[in-house]
Design a protein around this motif. Structure first.
Motif, short mmCIF file in Angstrom:
data_model
loop_
_atom_site.label_atom_id
_atom_site.label_comp_id
_atom_site.label_asym_id
_atom_site.label_seq_id
_atom_site.Cartn_x
_atom_site.Cartn_y
_atom_site.Cartn_z
N ASP A 1 5.17 -24.90 -23.69
CA ASP A 1 4.14 -24.43 -24.35
C ASP A 1 3.48 -25.11 -25.23
N LEU A 2 4.21 -26.09 -25.85
CA LEU A 2 3.45 -27.05 -26.80
C LEU A 2 2.84 -28.12 -26.10
N GLY A 3 3.48 -28.56 -25.06
CA GLY A 3 2.63 -29.68 -24.28
C GLY A 3 1.46 -28.99 -23.70
N ILE A 4 1.42 -27.69 -23.11
CA ILE A 4 0.27 -27.04 -22.60
C ILE A 4 -0.89 -26.89 -23.78
N LYS A 5 -0.31 -26.51 -25.09
CA LYS A 5 -1.27 -26.26 -25.98
C LYS A 5 -2.08 -27.66 -26.40
N ALA A 6 -1.14 -28.81 -26.22
CA ALA A 6 -1.80 -30.15 -26.66
C ALA A 6 -2.60 -30.44 -25.58
N ALA A 7 -2.29 -30.39 -24.33
CA ALA A 7 -3.27 -30.73 -23.26
C ALA A 7 -4.60 -29.77 -23.45
N LYS B 1 -6.48 -29.32 -26.12
CA LYS B 1 -7.16 -29.50 -27.10
C LYS B 1 -8.27 -30.56 -26.60
N LYS B 2 -9.56 -30.29 -27.20
CA LYS B 2 -10.61 -31.34 -26.71
C LYS B 2 -10.45 -32.59 -26.96
N GLY B 3 -10.60 -33.49 -26.00
CA GLY B 3 -10.56 -35.00 -26.19
C GLY B 3 -9.00 -35.27 -25.92
N ALA B 4 -8.11 -34.41 -25.64
CA ALA B 4 -6.86 -34.89 -25.57
C ALA B 4 -6.44 -36.05 -24.49
N ARG B 5 -5.50 -36.67 -24.90
CA ARG B 5 -4.94 -37.67 -23.63
C ARG B 5 -3.79 -37.26 -23.35
N GLY C 1 -10.41 -25.43 -22.19
CA GLY C 1 -8.96 -25.96 -22.50
C GLY C 1 -7.99 -25.96 -21.55
N ALA C 2 -6.83 -25.47 -21.85
CA ALA C 2 -5.76 -25.66 -20.40
C ALA C 2 -5.48 -24.31 -20.01
N GLU C 3 -5.58 -24.25 -18.66
CA GLU C 3 -5.43 -22.74 -18.05
C GLU C 3 -3.89 -22.97 -17.27
N VAL C 4 -3.32 -22.27 -17.59
CA VAL C 4 -1.78 -22.07 -16.86
C VAL C 4 -2.05 -21.31 -15.61
N LEU C 5 -1.79 -22.03 -14.45
CA LEU C 5 -2.24 -21.37 -13.05
C LEU C 5 -0.77 -20.81 -12.68
N THR C 6 0.25 -21.34 -12.89
CA THR C 6 1.44 -20.60 -12.34
C THR C 6 2.23 -19.58 -13.11
N THR C 7 1.26 -18.59 -13.45
CA THR C 7 1.62 -17.38 -14.14
C THR C 7 1.30 -16.17 -13.22
#
Ligand code: MF3
Ligand code: CO
Length: 252
Positions: free
Chosen positions: A132-138, A140-144, A245-251
């Motif tokens: 979940d923390l990895g997804i949150k980081a992904a 963020k605007k401009g994230a790498r 942002g980041a959309e979790v698709l496998t849910t």
């Protein structure tokens, strides 16, 4: 080369991911003590066949099954077997890819069989939280890409002292099982660190060991185990990077 997906392609990947999520979440009520790892595989094979999809891993690089089912000290790529019977206290990760109308989904959950020890349960909870923390980081605007690895590594290695597997990584996904970019669960100056852009679809998948991060592959050429025999957990989602942002698709 990182493939940016069109809206239409993301819609297709989203549908493939929905079916995969239905399958994986339904395993909660299916997986029990006394069943074999091959029973789990058969259930997932039937699930996707009934819905007109294809089990992507079956035959992929010669892989023999629909699922990778990894018990206790098996980190990933456990080959389902009718001889491997689940018992109370085990943890078992089920890693599946489905292809639906040409679109590929990839997700993993780690299940607890009966009551597991407190320390194993904590490993599982922390690994899930790290995803979940990895997804949150992904998101963020401009994230790498390596912002994901930094978040996972901080949670698992720095805060909890767990081993973060380095020999395997997350990856782009959607039109094939494995696409660029690599998505490590750690930070490395030696690896590419592209910026995440809307249209990218990636599989984020922390593989976290209770003890050493080091792993070995068995002579079957697939099964990856912890070097010290301690347990490992694995959680994975397919995630789309969007303008929002980041959309979790496998849910569900
Ligand atoms: N789902 C796996 C992954 O996340 C796919 C590789 S399993 C293989 O990378 F054994 F088939 F290669
Ligand atoms: Co994957």
């Amino acid at each position: 080369m990182i493939q940016l997906k069109t809206k239409e392609q993301i819609d297709g990947i989203r549908y493939s991911c929905k079916l995969l999520a239905e399958c994986l979440y339904s395993l909660d009520d299916i997986i029990t003590e006394g069943m074999s790892t091959l029973d789990i595989d058969k259930y997932c094979y039937d699930f996707i066949k009934k819905r007109g999809g294809i089990p992507s891993l079956l035959g992929y690089c010669g892989y023999p099954n629909t699922t990778c089912v990894s018990v206790n000290d098996t980190v990933i790529h456990g080959i389902p077997s009718k001889k491997e019977i689940l018992k109370a206290g085990d943890i078992v990760s089920v890693d599946i890819c489905f292809t639906v109308n040409g679109y590929v989904s990839d997700s993993t959950r780690t299940f607890e069989i009966g009551k597991v020890s407190d320390e194993v349960h904590k490993l599982n909870v922390v690994t899930h939280e790290a995803l979940d923390l990895g997804i949150k980081a992904a998101g963020k605007k401009g994230a790498r890409v390596q912002d994901i690895g930094q978040a996972v590594f901080r949670k698992c290695a720095i805060e909890n002292g767990y081993g973060v597997v380095q020999d395997y990584t997350g990856h782009g996904v959607g039109l094939a099982v494995h696409e660029d970019p690599e998505v490590p669960n750690f930070v490395s100056k030696l690896m590419p660190n592209p910026r995440l852009k809307p249209g990218m679809v990636i599989a984020i998948e922390p593989m976290i060991n209770m003890g050493t991060y080091r792993v070995k592959t068995l002579r079957d050429g697939w099964t990856v185990k912890t070097l010290d025999g301690k347990p490992a957990c694995h959680w994975e989602h397919t995630v789309a990077i969007t303008e929002e942002g980041a959309e979790v698709l496998t849910t569900l």
